[in-house]
Write a protein that holds these residues in place. Structure first.
Motif, PDB file in Angstrom:
ATOM      1  N   GLN A   1       0.857  -1.165   0.000  1.00 23.06           N
ATOM      2  CA  GLN A   1       0.000   0.000   0.000  1.00 23.06           C
ATOM      3  C   GLN A   1       0.897   1.219   0.000  1.00 23.06           C
ATOM      4  N   GLY A   2       0.717   2.106  -0.956  1.00 20.80           N
ATOM      5  CA  GLY A   2       1.561   3.287  -1.035  1.00 20.80           C
ATOM      6  C   GLY A   2       1.295   4.064  -2.304  1.00 20.80           C
ATOM      7  N   THR A   3       2.249   4.893  -2.664  1.00 21.44           N
ATOM      8  CA  THR A   3       2.135   5.752  -3.835  1.00 21.44           C
ATOM      9  C   THR A   3       2.781   5.081  -5.040  1.00 21.44           C
ATOM     10  N   VAL A   4       2.112   5.153  -6.172  1.00 22.04           N
ATOM     11  CA  VAL A   4       2.630   4.617  -7.436  1.00 22.04           C
ATOM     12  C   VAL A   4       2.708   5.777  -8.417  1.00 22.04           C
TER      13      VAL A   4
ATOM     14  N   SER B   1       4.101   6.909 -12.497  1.00 25.58           N
ATOM     15  CA  SER B   1       4.691   6.542 -13.780  1.00 25.58           C
ATOM     16  C   SER B   1       4.918   7.818 -14.574  1.00 25.58           C
ATOM     17  N   VAL B   2       6.045   7.868 -15.286  1.00 22.09           N
ATOM     18  CA  VAL B   2       6.419   9.042 -16.075  1.00 22.09           C
ATOM     19  C   VAL B   2       6.471   8.631 -17.531  1.00 22.09           C
ATOM     20  N   GLY B   3       5.634   9.260 -18.353  1.00 25.18           N
ATOM     21  CA  GLY B   3       5.613   8.963 -19.785  1.00 25.18           C
ATOM     22  C   GLY B   3       5.360   7.493 -20.047  1.00 25.18           C
ATOM     23  N   GLU B   4       6.204   6.905 -20.869  1.00 27.78           N
ATOM     24  CA  GLU B   4       6.074   5.498 -21.235  1.00 27.78           C
ATOM     25  C   GLU B   4       6.849   4.564 -20.312  1.00 27.78           C
ATOM     26  N   GLU B   5       7.515   5.118 -19.294  1.00 25.75           N
ATOM     27  CA  GLU B   5       8.272   4.298 -18.348  1.00 25.75           C
ATOM     28  C   GLU B   5       7.322   3.447 -17.516  1.00 25.75           C
ATOM     29  N   PRO B   6       7.756   2.268 -17.077  1.00 25.54           N
ATOM     30  CA  PRO B   6       6.895   1.459 -16.209  1.00 25.54           C
ATOM     31  C   PRO B   6       6.672   2.176 -14.879  1.00 25.54           C
ATOM     32  N   PRO B   7       5.517   1.987 -14.247  1.00 26.67           N
ATOM     33  CA  PRO B   7       5.257   2.626 -12.961  1.00 26.67           C
ATOM     34  C   PRO B   7       6.184   2.091 -11.877  1.00 26.67           C
ATOM     35  N   VAL B   8       6.437   2.918 -10.865  1.00 27.71           N
ATOM     36  CA  VAL B   8       7.262   2.508  -9.735  1.00 27.71           C
ATOM     37  C   VAL B   8       6.451   2.627  -8.455  1.00 27.71           C
ATOM     38  N   PHE B   9       6.752   1.742  -7.505  1.00 30.18           N
ATOM     39  CA  PHE B   9       6.158   1.790  -6.168  1.00 30.18           C
ATOM     40  C   PHE B   9       7.103   2.644  -5.331  1.00 30.18           C
TER      41      PHE B   9
ATOM     42  N   PHE C   1       5.105  19.439  -8.030  1.00 28.11           N
ATOM     43  CA  PHE C   1       3.940  19.095  -8.834  1.00 28.11           C
ATOM     44  C   PHE C   1       4.388  18.993 -10.271  1.00 28.11           C
ATOM     45  N   PRO C   2       4.425  17.818 -10.838  1.00 29.03           N
ATOM     46  CA  PRO C   2       3.998  16.545 -10.274  1.00 29.03           C
ATOM     47  C   PRO C   2       5.014  16.012  -9.263  1.00 29.03           C
ATOM     48  N   PRO C   3       4.567  15.138  -8.374  1.00 33.93           N
ATOM     49  CA  PRO C   3       5.476  14.572  -7.374  1.00 33.93           C
ATOM     50  C   PRO C   3       6.527  13.670  -8.028  1.00 33.93           C
ATOM     51  N   GLN C   4       7.593  13.397  -7.271  1.00 28.40           N
ATOM     52  CA  GLN C   4       8.669  12.527  -7.743  1.00 28.40           C
ATOM     53  C   GLN C   4       9.044  11.556  -6.635  1.00 28.40           C
ATOM     54  N   CYS C   5       9.477  10.363  -7.027  1.00 27.29           N
ATOM     55  CA  CYS C   5       9.928   9.378  -6.052  1.00 27.29           C
ATOM     56  C   CYS C   5      10.765   8.334  -6.772  1.00 27.29           C
ATOM     57  N   SER C   6      11.293   7.402  -6.007  1.00 25.50           N
ATOM     58  CA  SER C   6      12.022   6.288  -6.604  1.00 25.50           C
ATOM     59  C   SER C   6      11.598   5.006  -5.905  1.00 25.50           C
ATOM     60  N   GLY C   7      11.755   3.905  -6.609  1.00 23.63           N
ATOM     61  CA  GLY C   7      11.390   2.615  -6.054  1.00 23.63           C
ATOM     62  C   GLY C   7      11.419   1.555  -7.142  1.00 23.63           C
ATOM     63  N   PRO C   8      11.015   0.346  -6.781  1.00 20.26           N
ATOM     64  CA  PRO C   8      11.042  -0.747  -7.764  1.00 20.26           C
ATOM     65  C   PRO C   8       9.948  -0.598  -8.816  1.00 20.26           C
ATOM     66  N   LYS C   9      10.250  -1.083 -10.016  1.00 19.74           N
ATOM     67  CA  LYS C   9       9.262  -1.080 -11.099  1.00 19.74           C
ATOM     68  C   LYS C   9       8.163  -2.081 -10.787  1.00 19.74           C
ATOM     69  N   ILE C  10       6.945  -1.741 -11.221  1.00 18.36           N
ATOM     70  CA  ILE C  10       5.790  -2.623 -11.012  1.00 18.36           C
ATOM     71  C   ILE C  10       5.454  -3.291 -12.339  1.00 18.36           C
ATOM     72  N   ILE C  11       5.411  -4.605 -12.334  1.00 18.00           N
ATOM     73  CA  ILE C  11       5.088  -5.369 -13.531  1.00 18.00           C
ATOM     74  C   ILE C  11       3.582  -5.637 -13.544  1.00 18.00           C
ATOM     75  N   GLY C  12       2.938  -5.363 -14.675  1.00 16.97           N
ATOM     76  CA  GLY C  12       1.521  -5.677 -14.839  1.00 16.97           C
ATOM     77  C   GLY C  12       0.565  -4.667 -14.225  1.00 16.97           C
ATOM     78  N   TRP C  13       1.019  -3.443 -13.946  1.00 18.41           N
ATOM     79  CA  TRP C  13       0.154  -2.422 -13.349  1.00 18.41           C
ATOM     80  C   TRP C  13      -0.865  -1.950 -14.374  1.00 18.41           C
ATOM     81  N   ASP C  14      -2.109  -1.738 -13.939  1.00 22.04           N
ATOM     82  CA  ASP C  14      -3.184  -1.266 -14.816  1.00 22.04           C
ATOM     83  C   ASP C  14      -3.875  -0.089 -14.144  1.00 22.04           C
ATOM     84  N   TRP C  15      -3.697   1.116 -14.710  1.00 20.51           N
ATOM     85  CA  TRP C  15      -4.284   2.312 -14.115  1.00 20.51           C
ATOM     86  C   TRP C  15      -5.808   2.271 -14.160  1.00 20.51           C
TER      87      TRP C  15
END
Length: 91
Positions: free
Chosen positions: A42-45, A47-55, A64-78
């Motif tokens: 549970q947390g913030t996800v 994604s920037v442009g075509e890059e995969p989303p990160v947790f 604004f927009p916010p920024q963060c770093s973390g592992p890529k999420i496979i199979g995320w569906d907005w």
């Protein structure tokens, strides 16, 4: 004599605690092993442009927009997210 012995034991105990090493790359940081299967969080996800989303792990910059770093999420569906916002190619 008894106080000196207790003092010496305390110093040795403190020194032994500081000498313990943790597994890792020698830098003092310990990285957990990668997950071997699906994980739930549970947390913030973001994604920037075509890059995969990160947790987002750790702080989320309040820009604004916010920024963060973390592992890529496979199979995320907005489309399955009830509350989402996008700005400047960041979702």
């Amino acid at each position: 004599m008894r106080e000196a012995l207790l003092g010496l034991l305390a110093v040795l105990f403190i020194a032994a605690c500081g000498a313990a090493t943790a597994p890792g790359d020698g830098s003092g940081t310990v990285s957990p092993p990668p997950a071997s299967g699906e994980m739930i969080g549970q947390g913030t996800v973001l994604s920037v442009g075509e890059e995969p989303p990160v947790f987002c792990l750790g702080p989320v910059m309040e820009s604004f927009p916010p920024q963060c770093s973390g592992p890529k999420i496979i199979g995320w569906d907005w489309s399955g997210v009830d509350q989402s916002t996008s700005a400047s190619e960041v979702m």
